[in-house]
Scaffold this motif. Structure first.
Motif, PDB file in Angstrom:
ATOM      1  N   LYS A   1      -9.819  -9.760  14.719  1.00  0.00           N
ATOM      2  CA  LYS A   1     -10.853  -8.923  14.089  1.00  0.00           C
ATOM      3  C   LYS A   1     -10.315  -7.548  13.708  1.00  0.00           C
ATOM      4  O   LYS A   1     -11.020  -6.543  13.741  1.00  0.00           O
ATOM      5  N   GLN A   2      -9.025  -7.499  13.352  1.00  0.00           N
ATOM      6  CA  GLN A   2      -8.367  -6.254  12.958  1.00  0.00           C
ATOM      7  C   GLN A   2      -7.748  -6.415  11.578  1.00  0.00           C
ATOM      8  O   GLN A   2      -7.344  -7.513  11.182  1.00  0.00           O
ATOM      9  N   GLY A   3      -7.693  -5.299  10.873  1.00  0.00           N
ATOM     10  CA  GLY A   3      -7.086  -5.305   9.552  1.00  0.00           C
ATOM     11  C   GLY A   3      -6.172  -4.107   9.374  1.00  0.00           C
ATOM     12  O   GLY A   3      -6.307  -3.094  10.072  1.00  0.00           O
ATOM     13  N   ALA A   4      -5.244  -4.249   8.443  1.00  0.00           N
ATOM     14  CA  ALA A   4      -4.336  -3.160   8.093  1.00  0.00           C
ATOM     15  C   ALA A   4      -4.663  -2.694   6.687  1.00  0.00           C
ATOM     16  O   ALA A   4      -4.643  -3.489   5.742  1.00  0.00           O
ATOM     17  N   LEU A   5      -5.001  -1.425   6.555  1.00  0.00           N
ATOM     18  CA  LEU A   5      -5.215  -0.832   5.237  1.00  0.00           C
ATOM     19  C   LEU A   5      -3.839  -0.539   4.662  1.00  0.00           C
ATOM     20  O   LEU A   5      -3.023   0.113   5.301  1.00  0.00           O
ATOM     21  N   ARG A   6      -3.588  -1.035   3.462  1.00  0.00           N
ATOM     22  CA  ARG A   6      -2.281  -0.849   2.833  1.00  0.00           C
ATOM     23  C   ARG A   6      -2.465  -0.511   1.360  1.00  0.00           C
ATOM     24  O   ARG A   6      -3.517  -0.745   0.776  1.00  0.00           O
ATOM     25  N   LYS A   7      -1.423  -0.008   0.783  1.00  0.00           N
ATOM     26  CA  LYS A   7      -1.316   0.194  -0.671  1.00  0.00           C
ATOM     27  C   LYS A   7      -2.479   0.987  -1.263  1.00  0.00           C
ATOM     28  O   LYS A   7      -2.986   0.662  -2.322  1.00  0.00           O
ATOM     29  N   MET A   8      -2.879   2.050  -0.573  1.00  0.00           N
ATOM     30  CA  MET A   8      -3.903   2.924  -1.150  1.00  0.00           C
ATOM     31  C   MET A   8      -3.208   3.993  -1.974  1.00  0.00           C
ATOM     32  O   MET A   8      -2.544   4.873  -1.441  1.00  0.00           O
ATOM     33  N   PHE A   9      -3.358   3.869  -3.267  1.00  0.00           N
ATOM     34  CA  PHE A   9      -2.754   4.804  -4.207  1.00  0.00           C
ATOM     35  C   PHE A   9      -3.740   5.103  -5.323  1.00  0.00           C
ATOM     36  O   PHE A   9      -4.405   4.189  -5.815  1.00  0.00           O
ATOM     37  N   VAL A  10      -3.828   6.371  -5.696  1.00  0.00           N
ATOM     38  CA  VAL A  10      -4.669   6.773  -6.826  1.00  0.00           C
ATOM     39  C   VAL A  10      -3.823   7.659  -7.729  1.00  0.00           C
ATOM     40  O   VAL A  10      -3.169   8.593  -7.261  1.00  0.00           O
ATOM     41  N   LYS A  11      -3.831   7.334  -9.006  1.00  0.00           N
ATOM     42  CA  LYS A  11      -3.092   8.113 -10.005  1.00  0.00           C
ATOM     43  C   LYS A  11      -3.532   9.582  -9.910  1.00  0.00           C
ATOM     44  O   LYS A  11      -4.718   9.871  -9.788  1.00  0.00           O
ATOM     45  N   ALA A  12      -2.576  10.490  -9.953  1.00  0.00           N
ATOM     46  CA  ALA A  12      -2.837  11.924  -9.713  1.00  0.00           C
ATOM     47  C   ALA A  12      -4.004  12.464 -10.533  1.00  0.00           C
ATOM     48  O   ALA A  12      -4.854  13.184 -10.015  1.00  0.00           O
TER      49      ALA A  12
END
Length: 166
Positions: A78-89
């Motif tokens: 019941k656990q998750g890894a938040l990954r690849k959070m990117f927002v263009k500047a």
């Protein structure tokens, strides 16, 4: 100037190259992190890496262009890894709220799929990201407090946890 509509949608293969370009541009050019596409095999196999079990990968689309990404990898228990959070500047901050929209979408998904804790790793360089995560309920934790199944990237040096409320 006409209002730009932001759409959050699940990963679609037609955007694969654009996603890779966005992430590499931010990592390499904005933050001078010496990481290459070859160091991130997950980007070449998003469906199997992120969209398996209770995980997923989302994009923020504006004018049919990818301007942000976020993913949740199901790591079991019941656990998750938040990954690849990117927002263009040009799309960061409160005028677009893309980071918040992506994160709320991920949390909603996690809650619906019975994920109770979300962990993430980031680098010391992403100061604005640290503030963003803390403002949105994440608490910094020691590396030793990560679940065994958490996928640590070699550039990760700071870690966070968020408990998902029912």
């Amino acid at each position: 100037m006409e209002e730009e509509e932001i759409i959050i949608k699940k990963y679609s293969a037609e955007y694969k190259d654009e996603i890779i370009d966005l992430i590499l541009d931010i990592q390499q050019n904005e933050f001078q992190i010496p990481i290459k596409k070859e160091d991130q095999p997950d980007l070449n196999d998003i469906p199997n890496f992120y969209q398996a079990l209770h995980g997923n990968f989302w994009m923020a689309i504006c004018n049919n262009r990818v301007v942000g990404t976020i993913s949740l990898r199901d790591i079991g228990n019941k656990q998750g890894a938040l990954r690849k959070m990117f927002v263009k500047a040009a799309y960061r901050g409160s005028s677009y709220n893309i980071g918040k929209l992506l994160l709320l979408n991920l949390i909603h998904w996690a809650r619906e799929h019975y994920i109770q804790e979300i962990y993430l790793g980031t680098t010391e360089k992403f100061l604005a990201a640290h503030r963003f995560y803390e403002k949105n309920g994440f608490v910094q934790i020691a590396k030793a407090d990560l679940p065994d199944a958490f996928p640590i990237m070699k550039v990760d040096s700071r870690f966070y946890r968020l408990y998902i409320k029912e």
